[in-house]
Design a protein around this motif. Sequence first.
Motif, PDB file in Angstrom:
ATOM      1  N   LEU A 155       0.826  -1.209   0.000  1.00  0.00           N
ATOM      2  CA  LEU A 155       0.000   0.000   0.000  1.00  0.00           C
ATOM      3  C   LEU A 155       0.859   1.257   0.000  1.00  0.00           C
ATOM      4  CD1 LEU A 155      -2.758  -1.273   2.401  1.00  0.00           C
ATOM      5  CD2 LEU A 155      -3.092  -0.569   0.034  1.00  0.00           C
ATOM      6  N   ILE A 176      -5.998  -5.907  -2.574  1.00  0.00           N
ATOM      7  CA  ILE A 176      -5.471  -4.586  -2.905  1.00  0.00           C
ATOM      8  C   ILE A 176      -5.560  -4.331  -4.413  1.00  0.00           C
ATOM      9  CG2 ILE A 176      -3.411  -3.114  -2.914  1.00  0.00           C
ATOM     10  CD1 ILE A 176      -2.523  -4.574  -0.352  1.00  0.00           C
ATOM     11  N   CYS A 241      -2.833   5.231  -9.307  1.00  0.00           N
ATOM     12  CA  CYS A 241      -2.583   5.113  -7.861  1.00  0.00           C
ATOM     13  C   CYS A 241      -3.331   6.169  -7.048  1.00  0.00           C
ATOM     14  CB  CYS A 241      -1.088   5.203  -7.571  1.00  0.00           C
ATOM     15  SG  CYS A 241      -0.154   3.752  -8.125  1.00  0.00           S
ATOM     16  N   ILE A 244      -6.084   4.768  -4.971  1.00  0.00           N
ATOM     17  CA  ILE A 244      -5.633   4.068  -3.760  1.00  0.00           C
ATOM     18  C   ILE A 244      -5.463   5.065  -2.617  1.00  0.00           C
ATOM     19  CG2 ILE A 244      -3.618   2.925  -2.731  1.00  0.00           C
ATOM     20  CD1 ILE A 244      -5.178   0.935  -4.256  1.00  0.00           C
TER      21      ILE A 244
END
Length: 261
Positions: A155, A176, A241, A244
Amino acid sequence: ICNSATSALQLIEILKVPQAISIPNGYDVSKIQTLSQTKDPIWEKIIENKDVLITVGRLVHDKAQWHLIRVFAQLKSQHPSLALVLLGEGPLLEDLIELCKLLNLKSYSYHSNQELNDQYDVYFLGFQKNPNYYVAKSKLFLLPSLYEGLPNVVLESLLVNTPCVLSDCLTGPREILLPNSNLFDQTETEIYTPFGALLPTFNGKMILDDSALNETEKIWEKAILYFLSNPELLENMKLNCNTIKQKYSQELIFDLWKAQF
């Protein structure tokens, strides 16, 4: 309450816990990004003309880093500018250094008297207080683990916009990179996702020699080579990303915890 969705499902399905939910760890995204932007003139000079592949974790059997070194040796013959960086300490350090020698890879080790420069292929940099900086300077983050929980290193890699190539081990990597799939599935081939790739998990057998790559290692070689040959794809994944960052921010996770009480 578990930090992994897979663990919550295991509690329900295996232990018959009547109710279990998952709330992942929250991250101080701003702090992690600030740390990733620090400057180390020596390291930046070293990697000026290198494409860096990186992994972070204890040098132990569970992390299976010997596979990365064996795969890297094959990749290096096709991409001379590649460097492999391993952050972490552990009992397998000397075995991994010896494997590098067998594969004609020049390695630097943090516990030696070697001068840190750009003449090495593999860098064992030991424990680093700020791994975010090194990960942010890398092309790909690699995780060949035999098993995990919900790996923070993955992460944090995505939070600094470094795409990941991960073992599809239980548990963590799949939820994930591919959260809407069956979290108990484990792939036998490569699966490309918006943030990287899920690859087959290794069987746990330690290989510390220069024998030909096994079938799983060949799949890893193929996937990494695919990314290295498609720089535009890597750039798009870096942009992906940002989603995320929203999902795992401290603020959002704190709100999820507050909602439980």
